[in-house]
Design a protein around this motif. Structure first.
Motif, mmCIF file in Angstrom:
data_model
loop_
_atom_site.group_PDB
_atom_site.id
_atom_site.type_symbol
_atom_site.label_atom_id
_atom_site.label_comp_id
_atom_site.label_asym_id
_atom_site.label_seq_id
_atom_site.Cartn_x
_atom_site.Cartn_y
_atom_site.Cartn_z
ATOM 1 N N LYS A 240 0.862 -1.188 0.000
ATOM 2 C CA LYS A 240 0.000 0.000 0.000
ATOM 3 C C LYS A 240 0.895 1.233 0.000
ATOM 4 N N VAL A 241 0.681 2.124 -0.962
ATOM 5 C CA VAL A 241 1.504 3.332 -1.123
ATOM 6 C C VAL A 241 0.606 4.547 -0.987
ATOM 7 N N VAL A 242 1.117 5.584 -0.340
ATOM 8 C CA VAL A 242 0.377 6.851 -0.222
ATOM 9 C C VAL A 242 1.236 7.959 -0.801
ATOM 10 N N ILE A 243 0.735 8.602 -1.841
ATOM 11 C CA ILE A 243 1.402 9.783 -2.409
ATOM 12 C C ILE A 243 0.496 10.974 -2.131
ATOM 13 N N GLY A 244 1.043 11.968 -1.443
ATOM 14 C CA GLY A 244 0.197 13.090 -1.005
ATOM 15 C C GLY A 244 -0.808 12.567 0.002
ATOM 16 N N ASN A 245 -2.105 12.648 -0.342
ATOM 17 C CA ASN A 245 -3.138 12.106 0.541
ATOM 18 C C ASN A 245 -3.938 10.998 -0.145
ATOM 19 N N LEU A 246 -3.313 10.394 -1.164
ATOM 20 C CA LEU A 246 -4.026 9.405 -1.974
ATOM 21 C C LEU A 246 -3.399 8.017 -1.845
ATOM 22 N N PRO A 247 -4.110 7.046 -1.256
ATOM 23 C CA PRO A 247 -3.571 5.676 -1.141
ATOM 24 C C PRO A 247 -3.890 4.839 -2.382
ATOM 25 N N PHE A 248 -2.992 3.946 -2.721
ATOM 26 C CA PHE A 248 -3.255 2.978 -3.796
ATOM 27 C C PHE A 248 -2.361 1.766 -3.566
ATOM 28 N N LEU A 249 -2.613 0.685 -4.309
ATOM 29 C CA LEU A 249 -1.825 -0.545 -4.181
ATOM 30 C C LEU A 249 -0.824 -0.627 -5.320
ATOM 31 N N LEU A 250 0.431 -0.906 -4.975
ATOM 32 C CA LEU A 250 1.497 -1.031 -5.969
ATOM 33 C C LEU A 250 2.035 -2.455 -5.929
ATOM 34 N N SER A 251 2.067 -3.138 -7.084
ATOM 35 C CA SER A 251 2.564 -4.520 -7.129
ATOM 36 C C SER A 251 3.792 -4.618 -8.015
ATOM 37 N N ASP A 252 4.763 -5.414 -7.558
ATOM 38 C CA ASP A 252 5.999 -5.674 -8.290
ATOM 39 C C ASP A 252 5.897 -7.091 -8.845
ATOM 40 N N THR A 253 5.958 -7.241 -10.175
ATOM 41 C CA THR A 253 5.719 -8.540 -10.805
ATOM 42 C C THR A 253 7.011 -9.140 -11.353
ATOM 43 N N VAL A 254 6.921 -10.403 -11.766
ATOM 44 C CA VAL A 254 8.067 -11.100 -12.353
ATOM 45 C C VAL A 254 8.466 -10.413 -13.662
ATOM 46 N N GLY A 255 9.780 -10.336 -13.910
ATOM 47 C CA GLY A 255 10.266 -9.700 -15.127
ATOM 48 C C GLY A 255 10.078 -10.589 -16.347
ATOM 49 N N PHE A 256 9.943 -9.949 -17.508
ATOM 50 C CA PHE A 256 9.792 -10.694 -18.759
ATOM 51 C C PHE A 256 11.162 -10.820 -19.440
ATOM 52 N N ILE A 257 11.234 -11.661 -20.447
ATOM 53 C CA ILE A 257 12.482 -11.841 -21.198
ATOM 54 C C ILE A 257 12.139 -12.348 -22.596
ATOM 55 N N ARG A 258 13.052 -12.099 -23.548
ATOM 56 C CA ARG A 258 12.853 -12.620 -24.892
ATOM 57 C C ARG A 258 12.865 -14.145 -24.859
ATOM 58 N N LYS A 259 12.069 -14.746 -25.764
ATOM 59 C CA LYS A 259 11.980 -16.209 -25.851
ATOM 60 C C LYS A 259 11.598 -16.807 -24.496
ATOM 61 N N LEU A 260 10.661 -16.178 -23.800
ATOM 62 C CA LEU A 260 10.219 -16.698 -22.497
ATOM 63 C C LEU A 260 9.540 -18.052 -22.702
ATOM 64 N N PRO A 261 9.967 -19.095 -21.985
ATOM 65 C CA PRO A 261 9.381 -20.431 -22.178
ATOM 66 C C PRO A 261 7.870 -20.425 -21.993
ATOM 67 N N THR A 262 7.176 -21.083 -22.928
ATOM 68 C CA THR A 262 5.712 -21.113 -22.855
ATOM 69 C C THR A 262 5.241 -21.798 -21.575
ATOM 70 N N GLN A 263 6.039 -22.781 -21.082
ATOM 71 C CA GLN A 263 5.658 -23.473 -19.839
ATOM 72 C C GLN A 263 5.573 -22.482 -18.679
ATOM 73 N N LEU A 264 6.484 -21.488 -18.678
ATOM 74 C CA LEU A 264 6.489 -20.512 -17.582
ATOM 75 C C LEU A 264 5.321 -19.544 -17.700
ATOM 76 N N VAL A 265 5.019 -19.126 -18.923
ATOM 77 C CA VAL A 265 3.876 -18.216 -19.122
ATOM 78 C C VAL A 265 2.611 -18.893 -18.622
ATOM 79 N N GLU A 266 2.467 -20.195 -18.947
ATOM 80 C CA GLU A 266 1.285 -20.942 -18.524
ATOM 81 C C GLU A 266 1.222 -21.091 -17.008
#
Length: 403
Positions: A240-266
């Motif tokens: 949960k992040v608050v900038i000024g007086n406004l709260p929101f949710l910030l998520s950090d996701t897994v990074g992508f890469i070229r030729k990402l294995p289809t098994q991992l995407v699934e």
């Protein structure tokens, strides 16, 4: 007294194919990335081999002459792993292993290995294990070379399955079990997302190792694991992040890469649900990387695959402190000016000015231009919030002096 830790890196060589789809320059870029992947997995690259082939050899991918050259090098330098940039078929992998007599790995297998090393939570480990088993199933024959010829004769005609068939059944049963386990966890994750209320959701997306986790730490004042290696983050982290007086949710996701294995995407589909359900995407790009434009294309392709390409997106060009451009002498009339000669100011006057209603240029590590970043995110989140809750308009007036 603290003992000095000595890391023993495994000796490896890399192999890339030059063809119509990927020229020599592109193959060099791919092998640079493959070397970084190898280093992340715990290997040290001793040599690179490339071969120009329009039609790959169906038996060994590369030609017989090149195979002999690699075989001599592998034996002379006691190489432990030969890593191919392109995905190998199970038959090709078996044939190459038979000739080189060492570990044969392709790009998909290498990425799966890194994911297995990086997975910390039970959820991530289950996702990676499922991807590994799905990759392993068609390759089981190569693991049972001692069963190449079934024994026959007196006393050898027995009921039941052969060892390899037993193993295939065990792997299939394990895949079914892992899928059921993931389905159960997915329901729990869905409930968690539903319990977060109607807060605006913002997701950090981008190529691997562009600084998403570092930016997450700076903005949310948290301590998400960040490291200068590929796939440092596998588990989605929500703060949960608050900038000024406004709260929101910030998520950090897994990074992508070229030729990402289809098994991992699934198998990582549920992790990517954070991206699918986000109201705003922050597409982080490492502008100091020579191929950052290709990275943008790769990320956009995966976003399209998970049906998230139409979402509101802010382009965030990170690592401006590390960006260096080449210069052309005033009396040089031959050298053609290309993107590698652009300064940050020059890039701002290109397509970047228009993409995502004006791109941002920051350094998360040195905290450069973060005030501008916060203002922009605040305004975008506020627009979404006010649209969702019109009666809350007076609660979040636009004051620029609050940052």
């Amino acid at each position: 007294m603290i003992e000095k830790k000595i890391t023993n890196y495994e000796k490896a060589v890399l192999i890339g194919i030059i063809n119509k789809e990927q020229n020599e320059e592109k193959v060099k870029e791919y092998l640079d990335e493959l070397e970084f992947l190898t280093y992340t997995a715990g290997g040290e690259v001793y040599k690179r081999f490339t071969q120009r082939m329009d039609i790959p050899n169906p038996k060994t991918l590369i030609g017989t002459g090149k195979m002999e050259e690699i075989e001599k090098y592998v034996q002379a330098h006691e190489i432990g792993s030969v890593i191919f940039d392109d995905e190998l078929t199970p038959a090709q992998q078996r044939n190459i292993e038979k000739q080189l007599r060492c570990k044969i790995i392709d790009r998909t297998s290498l990425i799966l290995d890194i994911f297995a090393q990086r997975a910390q939570t039970s959820y991530a480990r289950t996702q990676v294990e499922l991807a590994q088993y799905e990759y392993l199933l068609p390759r089981l024959t190569g693991l049972w070379t001692h069963l190449e010829r079934q024994k026959g004769g007196i006393g050898m005609r027995g009921p039941g399955e052969t060892e390899i068939e037993t193993d295939r059944r065990i792997v299939r049963d394990r895949i079914t079990l892992l899928k059921k386990k993931l389905t159960k966890i997915d329901r729990q994750m869905e409930t968690q997302r539903g319990n977060r209320g109607a807060l605006v959701r913002v997701a950090l997306v981008g190529y691997t190792n562009v600084g998403k986790s570092t930016l997450m730490n700076v903005i949310s004042k948290s301590d998400v694991f960040a490291e200068n290696k590929l796939f440092a983050t596998l588990d989605t982290t929500v703060r949960k992040v608050v900038i000024g007086n406004l709260p929101f949710l910030l998520s950090d996701t897994v990074g992508f890469i070229r030729k990402l294995p289809t098994q991992l995407v699934e198998s990582f589909k549920s992790t990517l649900d954070e991206v699918r359900e986000a109201d705003l995407l922050l597409h982080v790009v490492d502008i100091s990387h020579p191929q950052f434009e290709e990275h943008i294309e790769s990320v956009n392709k995966i976003l399209s695959e998970i049906k998230s390409s139409e979402k509101k997106t802010i382009m965030v060009f990170n690592k401006i402190d590390q960006y260096e451009h080449e210069t052309i002498d005033e009396d040089d009339l031959i050298t053609e000016r290309t993107g590698k000669h652009f300064s940050i100011a020059d890039w701002k006057n290109t397509w970047m000015e228009k993409v995502g209603d004006r791109a941002l240029f920051i350094s998360a590590l040195n905290k450069e231009n973060l005030d501008e970043f916060r203002k922009r995110v605040y305004n975008e989140v506020r627009d979404i919030h006010v649209t969702r809750f019109p009666y809350n308009n007076f609660l979040y007036p636009e004051h620029l002096d609050q940052y």
